[in-house]
Design a protein around this motif. Sequence first.
Motif, PDB file in Angstrom:
ATOM      1  N   UNK A  78     -12.492  34.376 -19.268  1.00 22.29           N
ATOM      2  CA  UNK A  78     -11.064  34.484 -18.175  1.00 22.29           C
ATOM      3  C   UNK A  78      -9.702  33.714 -18.253  1.00 22.29           C
ATOM      4  N   UNK A  79      -9.649  33.800 -20.022  1.00 21.96           N
ATOM      5  CA  UNK A  79      -8.475  32.563 -20.923  1.00 21.96           C
ATOM      6  C   UNK A  79      -8.236  31.711 -19.555  1.00 21.96           C
ATOM      7  N   UNK A  80      -9.116  30.826 -18.907  1.00 19.13           N
ATOM      8  CA  UNK A  80      -8.868  29.332 -18.041  1.00 19.13           C
ATOM      9  C   UNK A  80      -9.307  28.291 -19.432  1.00 19.13           C
ATOM     10  N   UNK A  81      -8.287  27.214 -18.747  1.00 20.77           N
ATOM     11  CA  UNK A  81      -8.748  25.489 -18.559  1.00 20.77           C
ATOM     12  C   UNK A  81     -10.419  25.266 -18.843  1.00 20.77           C
ATOM     13  N   UNK A  82     -11.057  24.608 -19.657  1.00 20.27           N
ATOM     14  CA  UNK A  82     -12.409  24.947 -19.619  1.00 20.27           C
ATOM     15  C   UNK A  82     -12.807  24.057 -18.644  1.00 20.27           C
ATOM     16  N   UNK A  83     -11.891  23.794 -17.831  1.00 17.54           N
ATOM     17  CA  UNK A  83     -12.738  22.510 -16.899  1.00 17.54           C
ATOM     18  C   UNK A  83     -12.030  23.228 -15.165  1.00 17.54           C
ATOM     19  N   UNK A  84     -11.675  24.699 -15.902  1.00 18.21           N
ATOM     20  CA  UNK A  84     -10.895  24.798 -14.526  1.00 18.21           C
ATOM     21  C   UNK A  84     -12.355  24.787 -12.941  1.00 18.21           C
ATOM     22  N   UNK A  85     -12.400  24.947 -11.584  1.00 19.10           N
ATOM     23  CA  UNK A  85     -13.330  24.928 -11.030  1.00 19.10           C
ATOM     24  C   UNK A  85     -14.606  24.103 -10.778  1.00 19.10           C
ATOM     25  N   UNK A  86     -14.972  23.400 -11.631  1.00 22.12           N
ATOM     26  CA  UNK A  86     -15.936  23.193 -12.054  1.00 22.12           C
ATOM     27  C   UNK A  86     -16.670  22.131 -10.854  1.00 22.12           C
ATOM     28  N   UNK A  87     -17.157  21.675 -10.797  1.00 24.50           N
ATOM     29  CA  UNK A  87     -17.085  20.818  -9.237  1.00 24.50           C
ATOM     30  C   UNK A  87     -18.068  19.539  -9.516  1.00 24.50           C
ATOM     31  N   UNK A  88     -19.161  19.608 -10.723  1.00 27.22           N
ATOM     32  CA  UNK A  88     -19.864  18.635 -11.396  1.00 27.22           C
ATOM     33  C   UNK A  88     -20.188  18.723 -12.250  1.00 27.22           C
ATOM     34  N   UNK A  89     -21.639  18.343 -12.635  1.00 27.83           N
ATOM     35  CA  UNK A  89     -22.308  18.363 -13.833  1.00 27.83           C
ATOM     36  C   UNK A  89     -23.880  17.969 -14.222  1.00 27.83           C
ATOM     37  N   UNK A  90     -24.436  19.153 -14.278  1.00 31.23           N
ATOM     38  CA  UNK A  90     -26.009  18.712 -12.916  1.00 31.23           C
ATOM     39  C   UNK A  90     -26.432  18.191 -14.610  1.00 31.23           C
ATOM     40  N   UNK A  91     -27.197  17.223 -14.387  1.00 39.33           N
ATOM     41  CA  UNK A  91     -28.382  16.653 -15.757  1.00 39.33           C
ATOM     42  C   UNK A  91     -29.772  16.450 -15.002  1.00 39.33           C
ATOM     43  N   UNK A  92     -30.655  16.957 -16.054  1.00 38.96           N
ATOM     44  CA  UNK A  92     -31.867  17.411 -15.323  1.00 38.96           C
ATOM     45  C   UNK A  92     -32.598  16.589 -16.375  1.00 38.96           C
ATOM     46  N   UNK A  93     -33.968  16.144 -16.225  1.00 46.41           N
ATOM     47  CA  UNK A  93     -35.297  15.239 -16.952  1.00 46.41           C
ATOM     48  C   UNK A  93     -36.533  15.230 -16.238  1.00 46.41           C
ATOM     49  N   UNK A  94     -37.496  14.653 -16.420  1.00 43.81           N
ATOM     50  CA  UNK A  94     -38.802  15.403 -16.309  1.00 43.81           C
ATOM     51  C   UNK A  94     -39.764  13.913 -16.534  1.00 43.81           C
ATOM     52  N   UNK A  95     -39.148  13.121 -15.816  1.00 40.23           N
ATOM     53  CA  UNK A  95     -40.042  11.231 -15.718  1.00 40.23           C
ATOM     54  C   UNK A  95     -41.156  11.344 -14.941  1.00 40.23           C
ATOM     55  N   UNK A  96     -42.532  12.121 -15.079  1.00 38.37           N
ATOM     56  CA  UNK A  96     -43.935  11.636 -14.263  1.00 38.37           C
ATOM     57  C   UNK A  96     -44.030  10.442 -13.884  1.00 38.37           C
ATOM     58  N   UNK A  97     -43.904   8.829 -14.508  1.00 40.08           N
ATOM     59  CA  UNK A  97     -43.777   8.170 -14.858  1.00 40.08           C
ATOM     60  C   UNK A  97     -44.035   7.146 -14.129  1.00 40.08           C
ATOM     61  N   UNK A  98     -42.901   7.377 -13.520  1.00 40.80           N
ATOM     62  CA  UNK A  98     -42.341   6.240 -12.033  1.00 40.80           C
ATOM     63  C   UNK A  98     -41.402   7.189 -10.721  1.00 40.80           C
ATOM     64  N   UNK A  99     -42.074   7.812  -9.984  1.00 44.67           N
ATOM     65  CA  UNK A  99     -41.287   8.500  -9.159  1.00 44.67           C
ATOM     66  C   UNK A  99     -40.486   7.760  -7.716  1.00 44.67           C
ATOM     67  N   UNK A 100     -40.035   6.645  -8.336  1.00 44.56           N
ATOM     68  CA  UNK A 100     -39.096   6.296  -7.325  1.00 44.56           C
ATOM     69  C   UNK A 100     -38.184   5.955  -7.714  1.00 44.56           C
ATOM     70  N   UNK A 101     -37.146   6.418  -6.280  1.00 45.90           N
ATOM     71  CA  UNK A 101     -35.967   6.476  -5.988  1.00 45.90           C
ATOM     72  C   UNK A 101     -34.816   5.655  -7.370  1.00 45.90           C
ATOM     73  N   UNK A 102     -35.788   4.253  -7.403  1.00 44.76           N
ATOM     74  CA  UNK A 102     -34.734   3.082  -8.825  1.00 44.76           C
ATOM     75  C   UNK A 102     -35.154   3.822  -9.707  1.00 44.76           C
ATOM     76  N   UNK A 103     -36.161   3.462  -9.896  1.00 41.97           N
ATOM     77  CA  UNK A 103     -36.157   4.494 -11.405  1.00 41.97           C
ATOM     78  C   UNK A 103     -35.044   5.585 -11.402  1.00 41.97           C
ATOM     79  N   UNK A 104     -34.636   5.751 -11.199  1.00 41.58           N
ATOM     80  CA  UNK A 104     -33.992   7.202 -11.369  1.00 41.58           C
ATOM     81  C   UNK A 104     -32.653   6.699 -11.427  1.00 41.58           C
ATOM     82  N   UNK A 105     -32.093   5.815 -10.700  1.00 43.72           N
ATOM     83  CA  UNK A 105     -30.986   5.400 -10.148  1.00 43.72           C
ATOM     84  C   UNK A 105     -30.365   4.881 -11.218  1.00 43.72           C
ATOM     85  N   UNK A 106     -31.133   3.889 -12.493  1.00 48.85           N
ATOM     86  CA  UNK A 106     -31.802   3.024 -13.436  1.00 48.85           C
ATOM     87  C   UNK A 106     -30.529   4.211 -14.311  1.00 48.85           C
TER      88      UNK A 106
END
Length: 217
Positions: free
Chosen positions: A73-101
């Motif tokens: 639609x010929x808008x600026x690349x970042x128009x309307x983007x609230x956030x960027x979601x990054x996901x990963x999968x690490x089953x070795x440590x399910x603590x919030x502390x590990x995720x926070x690192x």
Amino acid sequence: MPAIKIHDIGRLNRERLGDPYLSSEDERFETIRTIIAETPSLMAILTSIRDLELPDSWLVSGGIYQTVWNALTDRPASHGIKDYDIIYFDGSDLSFEAEDIVIRQVEAKLPSLAGQLETRNQARVHLWYEKRFGQPYAPLSCSMEALTNYAAKTHAVAARLRHDGKLDIHAPFGLSNIFAMRIVPNYTLDNSKTHAEKGKRMQANWQELNVMSWQRP
């Protein structure tokens, strides 16, 4: 077909790209790779998570499909983007502390985008999902399994950058809805409220959108 440059996207017919009978999925995959490759913010994110060597890590959802909408639609690349979601999968440590690192590591790599980054370990989503959304969530076996639970099929797109510079794209429901600018419900979970809320917010930024109502077939 010659390589598509992002400044040429506007001349492409999004109705054609959004129609699985008028264009091929290969063409849509090549177009989305081109758009991502020519968007510095997305490449910075993809490069950072690759270099951090986070297990099974991907950039997913809005940061990708909304960038495509902006190109179409010929808008600026970042128009309307609230956030960027990054996901990963690490089953070795399910603590919030590990995720926070990991969250802090990603933000340190991308200080200019830190306030917009949402980094989550998909191995522990089932630990907090019910409390937040009011329904159970089965444990996942990998990051890409999460895409099948998103509120809309349109949201289910992921990208990662290989060490050889190539882009992997994953879209379990295909890419035609993204290019048609059509938000289609996904009934795997009862995400009707999320679907309606996101649809309303997105239509405020992209008036061309067609948000399909939450009606089970």
